[in-house]
Design a protein around this motif. Structure first.
Motif, PDB file in Angstrom:
ATOM      1  N   ILE A 199       0.844  -1.204   0.000  1.00 60.90           N
ATOM      2  CA  ILE A 199       0.000   0.000   0.000  1.00 60.90           C
ATOM      3  C   ILE A 199       0.879   1.253   0.000  1.00 60.90           C
ATOM      4  O   ILE A 199       1.641   1.492   0.942  1.00 60.90           O
ATOM      5  CB  ILE A 199      -0.934   0.016   1.233  1.00 60.90           C
ATOM      6  N   HIS A 205      -5.354   4.407   3.901  1.00 63.47           N
ATOM      7  CA  HIS A 205      -4.767   3.139   4.344  1.00 63.47           C
ATOM      8  C   HIS A 205      -5.728   2.269   5.157  1.00 63.47           C
ATOM      9  O   HIS A 205      -5.709   1.047   5.041  1.00 63.47           O
ATOM     10  CB  HIS A 205      -3.494   3.393   5.163  1.00 63.47           C
ATOM     11  N   GLN A 260      -8.030   0.011   3.188  1.00 64.08           N
ATOM     12  CA  GLN A 260      -7.255  -0.959   2.411  1.00 64.08           C
ATOM     13  C   GLN A 260      -6.629  -2.024   3.324  1.00 64.08           C
ATOM     14  O   GLN A 260      -6.589  -3.212   2.978  1.00 64.08           O
ATOM     15  CB  GLN A 260      -6.191  -0.205   1.587  1.00 64.08           C
ATOM     16  N   CYS A 282       2.519  -1.775   4.340  1.00 67.48           N
ATOM     17  CA  CYS A 282       1.816  -0.490   4.256  1.00 67.48           C
ATOM     18  C   CYS A 282       2.769   0.649   4.544  1.00 67.48           C
ATOM     19  O   CYS A 282       3.411   0.680   5.606  1.00 67.48           O
ATOM     20  CB  CYS A 282       0.670  -0.469   5.269  1.00 67.48           C
TER      21      CYS A 282
END
Ligand code: NAP
Length: 334
Positions: free
Chosen positions: A69, A76, A79, A92
């Protein structure tokens, strides 16, 4: 076995990570990309990769085994929750999320799943200079750490896009995380001091001085200057009972010309931390192939977000603001 990865967000860092996953690292393939801007996603997609309309479709796709990500921080949370629901390992970029409530939701979902899937992009922990500095502190011959000075300087930030809150909620998260990791300590409170404003940043409040109070009593002072013109300069120095340990000035070619004798300074984070990002992904790929994650966890992302929130409160109050975490779930104990 090759890890098939989908990348969400193909802006600056998304493109840099696609380059390293495609051209530098082994045992990994970028098979899917997605970005709000479809044209940018298509341009950034490596040959053969599929461009997905939405992050959700990419996350759910069978061809995607693990997710990276690189979208903007506020995107974020959703997701990450989708990755947990799909049971897929996810790297991430920082900040993990942008509010305490979002961080708690992510932690709750991962704890309910019962295993770590999330690794947060605090790449300094993978940098050789920081690892050497930590080894010296941990060996103990300098005695207990007493103070840590962390300096974070950017040459410039995009005018209008980078707001006065961002040194605290987008940049400080790196210094907060590295302080906890380097000192094996926890942040219990924050103060912020606003010095004379640099005329280079327009309305931007810059620089910012942050004091982090650690549980042991160590004080960390963080200078964040995001418009300092001369380059990207990251420094760290730990004062201990019997001496001082500091990050080296990075060795670089010595240039002699009519301006004097000097060494070049990295232009930005891509250059300064190029090997650290490579190492961060090497370790992530190995962990993700086993279905999990390593290094900075959702817990570390949560603590950094809490610290940023407290720092933002401290700007308004002008006082010390406490950082109070929930009790740490067993999943995140080392
Ligand atoms: P950027 O150049 O603006 O790229 C972000 C990209 O993600 C843009 O293409 C953006 O599209 C897209 N995007 C935003 N929301 C999305 C969503 N919901 N779904 C799919 N794509 C979405 O920013 P960046 O500099 O690459 O930063 C991205 C993230 O990495 C940020 O969280 C940042 O803090 C972090 N970062 C980390 C480091 C580090 O040192 N570890 C360094 C730089 C950046 P639009 O432009 O159309 O919104």
């Amino acid at each position: 076995m090759t890890l098939r990865v989908g990348v969400i967000g193909t802006g600056m860092i998304g493109q840099d990570h696609i380059r390293r996953l495609t051209k530098v690292l082994q045992d990994v393939e970028v098979v899917a990309v997605s970005d709000i801007d479809q044209a940018r996603a298509s341009q950034a997609a490596p040959a053969g990769a599929e461009v997905f309309d939405t992050p959700q479709a990419l996350i759910r796709a069978d061809m995607v085994e693990a997710v990276v990500i690189c979208s903007w921080g506020a995107a974020h949370e959703e997701q990450l929750l989708d990755c947990i629901a799909a049971g897929k390992p996810v790297f991430c970029e920082k900040p993990m999320v942008t509010s305490e409530a979002a961080a708690l939701k992510v932690i709750e979902a991962e704890v309910a799943l019962g295993r770590r899937l999330i690794q947060v992009g605090f790449m300094r922990r993978f940098d050789a200079d920081y690892r050497n500095l930590k080894a010296v502190i941990d060996e103990g011959y300098l005695g207990a750490p007493l103070m840590y000075r962390s300096v974070h300087r950017n040459a410039s930030v995009p005018e209008g896009l980078y707001t006065s809150e961002m040194p605290l909620n987008d940049t400080l998260v790196h210094d907060a995380d590295i302080s906890r990791w380097l000192l094996s300590d926890e942040i219990v409170g924050v103060e912020v001091r606003i010095p004379k404003r640099s005329s280079r940043g327009g309305e931007l409040r810059d620089p910012t001085l942050v004091l982090l109070r650690m549980a042991s009593g160590v004080i960390v002072d963080v200078e964040i200057s995001v418009n300092i013109d001369y380059g990207y300069d990251i420094r760290g120095e730990v004062s201990c009972e019997n001496g001082v340990a500091a990050l080296p000035n990075r060795p670089a070619t010595v240039i002699s010309d009519r301006h004097g004798i000097r060494q070049r300074i990295p232009v930005d984070w891509r250059e300064r931390f190029i090997e650290a990002y490579d190492q961060e992904f090497r370790e992530w790929i190995a962990a993700a192939r086993d279905g999990g994650a390593t290094g900075p966890s959702a817990w570390d992302g949560y603590v950094s977000t809490l610290t940023a929130d407290a720092a933002l409160r401290a700007v308004t109050s002008g006082h010390y603001e406490a950082v109070n975490t929930i009790s740490k779930p067993a999943l995140y104990e080392a």
